[in-house]
Design a protein around this motif. Sequence first.
Motif, PDB file in Angstrom:
ATOM      1  N   LEU A  62       1.741   5.561   8.159  1.00  0.00           N
ATOM      2  CA  LEU A  62       1.234   4.214   8.391  1.00  0.00           C
ATOM      3  C   LEU A  62       1.624   3.269   7.250  1.00  0.00           C
ATOM      4  CD1 LEU A  62      -2.285   4.982   9.892  1.00  0.00           C
ATOM      5  CD2 LEU A  62      -0.269   4.088  11.086  1.00  0.00           C
ATOM      6  N   ILE A  63       1.651   3.797   6.034  1.00  0.00           N
ATOM      7  CA  ILE A  63       2.111   2.981   4.900  1.00  0.00           C
ATOM      8  C   ILE A  63       3.577   2.608   5.104  1.00  0.00           C
ATOM      9  CG2 ILE A  63       2.580   2.966   2.419  1.00  0.00           C
ATOM     10  CD1 ILE A  63       0.169   4.834   2.066  1.00  0.00           C
ATOM     11  N   ALA A  64       4.390   3.589   5.511  1.00  0.00           N
ATOM     12  CA  ALA A  64       5.813   3.331   5.749  1.00  0.00           C
ATOM     13  C   ALA A  64       6.014   2.362   6.909  1.00  0.00           C
ATOM     14  CB  ALA A  64       6.536   4.649   6.023  1.00  0.00           C
ATOM     15  N   ARG A  65       5.241   2.516   7.957  1.00  0.00           N
ATOM     16  CA  ARG A  65       5.402   1.671   9.143  1.00  0.00           C
ATOM     17  C   ARG A  65       5.003   0.224   8.886  1.00  0.00           C
ATOM     18  NH1 ARG A  65       2.350   2.866  14.766  1.00  0.00           N
ATOM     19  NH2 ARG A  65       0.699   1.818  13.602  1.00  0.00           N
ATOM     20  N   SER A  66       4.197  -0.005   7.846  1.00  0.00           N
ATOM     21  CA  SER A  66       3.820  -1.382   7.533  1.00  0.00           C
ATOM     22  C   SER A  66       5.052  -2.217   7.152  1.00  0.00           C
ATOM     23  CB  SER A  66       2.784  -1.409   6.401  1.00  0.00           C
ATOM     24  OG  SER A  66       3.345  -0.990   5.168  1.00  0.00           O
ATOM     25  N   VAL A  67       6.130  -1.542   6.750  1.00  0.00           N
ATOM     26  CA  VAL A  67       7.377  -2.244   6.434  1.00  0.00           C
ATOM     27  C   VAL A  67       8.084  -2.669   7.715  1.00  0.00           C
ATOM     28  CG1 VAL A  67       9.664  -2.054   5.386  1.00  0.00           C
ATOM     29  CG2 VAL A  67       7.685  -1.040   4.244  1.00  0.00           C
ATOM     30  N   THR A  68       8.284  -1.737   8.623  1.00  0.00           N
ATOM     31  CA  THR A  68       9.066  -2.011   9.830  1.00  0.00           C
ATOM     32  C   THR A  68       8.280  -2.737  10.910  1.00  0.00           C
ATOM     33  OG1 THR A  68       8.518   0.201  10.669  1.00  0.00           O
ATOM     34  CG2 THR A  68      10.576  -0.042   9.433  1.00  0.00           C
ATOM     35  N   LYS A  69       6.981  -2.546  10.965  1.00  0.00           N
ATOM     36  CA  LYS A  69       6.188  -3.176  12.012  1.00  0.00           C
ATOM     37  C   LYS A  69       5.584  -4.501  11.576  1.00  0.00           C
ATOM     38  CE  LYS A  69       2.466  -2.297  15.323  1.00  0.00           C
ATOM     39  NZ  LYS A  69       1.460  -1.316  15.805  1.00  0.00           N
ATOM     40  N   GLU A  70       5.085  -4.553  10.338  1.00  0.00           N
ATOM     41  CA  GLU A  70       4.409  -5.750   9.840  1.00  0.00           C
ATOM     42  C   GLU A  70       5.275  -6.544   8.872  1.00  0.00           C
ATOM     43  OE1 GLU A  70       0.642  -4.506   8.277  1.00  0.00           O
ATOM     44  OE2 GLU A  70       0.392  -3.019   9.868  1.00  0.00           O
ATOM     45  N   MET A  71       6.495  -6.074   8.637  1.00  0.00           N
ATOM     46  CA  MET A  71       7.443  -6.753   7.754  1.00  0.00           C
ATOM     47  C   MET A  71       6.881  -6.991   6.348  1.00  0.00           C
ATOM     48  SD  MET A  71      10.026  -6.862   9.633  1.00  0.00           S
ATOM     49  CE  MET A  71      10.114  -6.195  11.298  1.00  0.00           C
ATOM     50  N   ARG A  72       6.229  -5.971   5.830  1.00  0.00           N
ATOM     51  CA  ARG A  72       5.718  -6.029   4.457  1.00  0.00           C
ATOM     52  C   ARG A  72       6.772  -5.402   3.541  1.00  0.00           C
ATOM     53  NH1 ARG A  72       0.304  -7.326   4.283  1.00  0.00           N
ATOM     54  NH2 ARG A  72      -0.755  -7.287   6.324  1.00  0.00           N
ATOM     55  N   PHE A  73       7.608  -6.234   2.959  1.00  0.00           N
ATOM     56  CA  PHE A  73       8.750  -5.764   2.188  1.00  0.00           C
ATOM     57  C   PHE A  73       8.473  -5.580   0.702  1.00  0.00           C
ATOM     58  CE2 PHE A  73      10.918  -8.379   5.626  1.00  0.00           C
ATOM     59  CZ  PHE A  73      11.140  -7.276   6.439  1.00  0.00           C
ATOM     60  N   GLN A  74       7.333  -6.028   0.239  1.00  0.00           N
ATOM     61  CA  GLN A  74       7.046  -5.948  -1.204  1.00  0.00           C
ATOM     62  C   GLN A  74       6.734  -4.507  -1.604  1.00  0.00           C
ATOM     63  OE1 GLN A  74       3.897  -8.476  -2.550  1.00  0.00           O
ATOM     64  NE2 GLN A  74       4.153  -7.927  -4.701  1.00  0.00           N
ATOM     65  N   SER A  75       7.478  -4.000  -2.561  1.00  0.00           N
ATOM     66  CA  SER A  75       7.240  -2.644  -3.060  1.00  0.00           C
ATOM     67  C   SER A  75       6.065  -2.652  -4.036  1.00  0.00           C
ATOM     68  CB  SER A  75       8.488  -2.109  -3.759  1.00  0.00           C
ATOM     69  OG  SER A  75       9.583  -2.066  -2.870  1.00  0.00           O
ATOM     70  N   TYR A  76       5.385  -1.530  -4.111  1.00  0.00           N
ATOM     71  CA  TYR A  76       4.256  -1.431  -5.042  1.00  0.00           C
ATOM     72  C   TYR A  76       3.947   0.029  -5.331  1.00  0.00           C
ATOM     73  CZ  TYR A  76       1.165   0.119  -1.295  1.00  0.00           C
ATOM     74  OH  TYR A  76       0.600   0.846  -0.277  1.00  0.00           O
ATOM     75  N   VAL A  77       3.216   0.255  -6.412  1.00  0.00           N
ATOM     76  CA  VAL A  77       2.577   1.533  -6.714  1.00  0.00           C
ATOM     77  C   VAL A  77       1.158   1.188  -7.135  1.00  0.00           C
ATOM     78  CG1 VAL A  77       2.555   3.601  -8.147  1.00  0.00           C
ATOM     79  CG2 VAL A  77       4.736   2.576  -7.495  1.00  0.00           C
ATOM     80  N   ALA A  78       0.174   1.852  -6.523  1.00  0.00           N
ATOM     81  CA  ALA A  78      -1.218   1.512  -6.816  1.00  0.00           C
ATOM     82  C   ALA A  78      -2.072   2.765  -6.937  1.00  0.00           C
ATOM     83  CB  ALA A  78      -1.776   0.599  -5.721  1.00  0.00           C
ATOM     84  N   GLN A  79      -3.130   2.658  -7.723  1.00  0.00           N
ATOM     85  CA  GLN A  79      -4.081   3.753  -7.871  1.00  0.00           C
ATOM     86  C   GLN A  79      -5.140   3.669  -6.775  1.00  0.00           C
ATOM     87  OE1 GLN A  79      -5.509   3.226 -11.906  1.00  0.00           O
ATOM     88  NE2 GLN A  79      -4.065   4.741 -12.677  1.00  0.00           N
ATOM     89  N   GLY A  80      -5.769   4.795  -6.502  1.00  0.00           N
ATOM     90  CA  GLY A  80      -6.843   4.806  -5.518  1.00  0.00           C
ATOM     91  C   GLY A  80      -6.327   4.713  -4.096  1.00  0.00           C
ATOM     92  N   SER A  81      -7.247   4.487  -3.169  1.00  0.00           N
ATOM     93  CA  SER A  81      -6.906   4.463  -1.739  1.00  0.00           C
ATOM     94  C   SER A  81      -6.584   3.053  -1.267  1.00  0.00           C
ATOM     95  CB  SER A  81      -8.084   4.998  -0.919  1.00  0.00           C
ATOM     96  OG  SER A  81      -8.449   6.287  -1.343  1.00  0.00           O
ATOM     97  N   PRO A  82      -5.626   2.912  -0.339  1.00  0.00           N
ATOM     98  CA  PRO A  82      -5.407   1.607   0.281  1.00  0.00           C
ATOM     99  C   PRO A  82      -6.659   1.222   1.076  1.00  0.00           C
ATOM    100  CG  PRO A  82      -3.620   3.151   0.784  1.00  0.00           C
ATOM    101  CD  PRO A  82      -4.712   3.949   0.173  1.00  0.00           C
ATOM    102  N   ARG A  83      -7.146   0.002   0.910  1.00  0.00           N
ATOM    103  CA  ARG A  83      -8.381  -0.392   1.590  1.00  0.00           C
ATOM    104  C   ARG A  83      -8.273  -0.255   3.093  1.00  0.00           C
ATOM    105  NH1 ARG A  83     -10.406  -5.878  -1.597  1.00  0.00           N
ATOM    106  NH2 ARG A  83     -10.782  -4.877  -3.622  1.00  0.00           N
ATOM    107  N   TRP A  84      -7.147  -0.634   3.649  1.00  0.00           N
ATOM    108  CA  TRP A  84      -6.996  -0.618   5.104  1.00  0.00           C
ATOM    109  C   TRP A  84      -6.847   0.781   5.682  1.00  0.00           C
ATOM    110  CZ3 TRP A  84      -2.046   0.753   7.132  1.00  0.00           C
ATOM    111  CH2 TRP A  84      -1.046   0.913   6.163  1.00  0.00           C
ATOM    112  N   LEU A  85      -6.729   1.806   4.804  1.00  0.00           N
ATOM    113  CA  LEU A  85      -6.652   3.183   5.272  1.00  0.00           C
ATOM    114  C   LEU A  85      -7.869   4.009   4.872  1.00  0.00           C
ATOM    115  CD1 LEU A  85      -2.915   4.228   4.649  1.00  0.00           C
ATOM    116  CD2 LEU A  85      -4.054   3.814   6.831  1.00  0.00           C
ATOM    117  N   GLN A  86      -8.868   3.379   4.305  1.00  0.00           N
ATOM    118  CA  GLN A  86     -10.011   4.133   3.800  1.00  0.00           C
ATOM    119  C   GLN A  86     -10.735   4.896   4.898  1.00  0.00           C
ATOM    120  OE1 GLN A  86     -12.433   1.501   1.422  1.00  0.00           O
ATOM    121  NE2 GLN A  86     -11.065   1.633  -0.345  1.00  0.00           N
ATOM    122  N   GLY A  87     -10.797   4.308   6.088  1.00  0.00           N
ATOM    123  CA  GLY A  87     -11.451   5.005   7.198  1.00  0.00           C
ATOM    124  C   GLY A  87     -10.732   6.296   7.554  1.00  0.00           C
TER     125      GLY A  87
END
Length: 207
Positions: free
Chosen positions: A171-196
Amino acid sequence: GKEYEAEVTVAKCLEDSKRWFDVIAISKEGEGGRNRMDEGKKRWKAPEAESLKCNIGISWMQRNHLAGMGWIVRNRNGETVLHSRRAFNGVSSLLEAKRLGLIWAVESMVSHGMQNVIFEIEASELVGAITRPRAWPAFRAYGLELRDVLSNITDWKVNLVPREANRSAFLIARSVTKEMRFQSYVAQGSPRWLQGLLAEEGTRNRV
């Protein structure tokens, strides 16, 4: 070259079709047993002992040769340590996207000083080339390249997983191709939108 009367021909067709359906039924019974046995393998499982698990997700668009890649690292308690996303342009095939994604994930673990890592990815060709090179001779070059990259990690494993056990990374990878989120990042902890989803996977693992 034989000629059959109409009644004989019909009878023969019915007999052949019955045999065919019997074969299908037996195959389905066997598949059902395997599916029940493999059901537990379709869920994400936390690593054992002091290992870290890095799930790698790949999403590729043939139309514009765009690849989205994501990885997420979790510990034995199911807690997310790091997660990352990246977009790659000019990727010619899904296999090439998987190759780049695995190399990127391994190099990321090295740069963040992570050792004793279990990598999980949906890429039978690459996992086979790494773990069973003799059985995958056509992918020998891939295996040699990837094992060389992996040698920079003290202790590693590469496992093949189904989508069901790799949903968060995908789902993180698909956010690039489906939602056109091209900004690269590295983050600690859980992505908020995937917490569920992550909470669901963690809960399943601790039951």
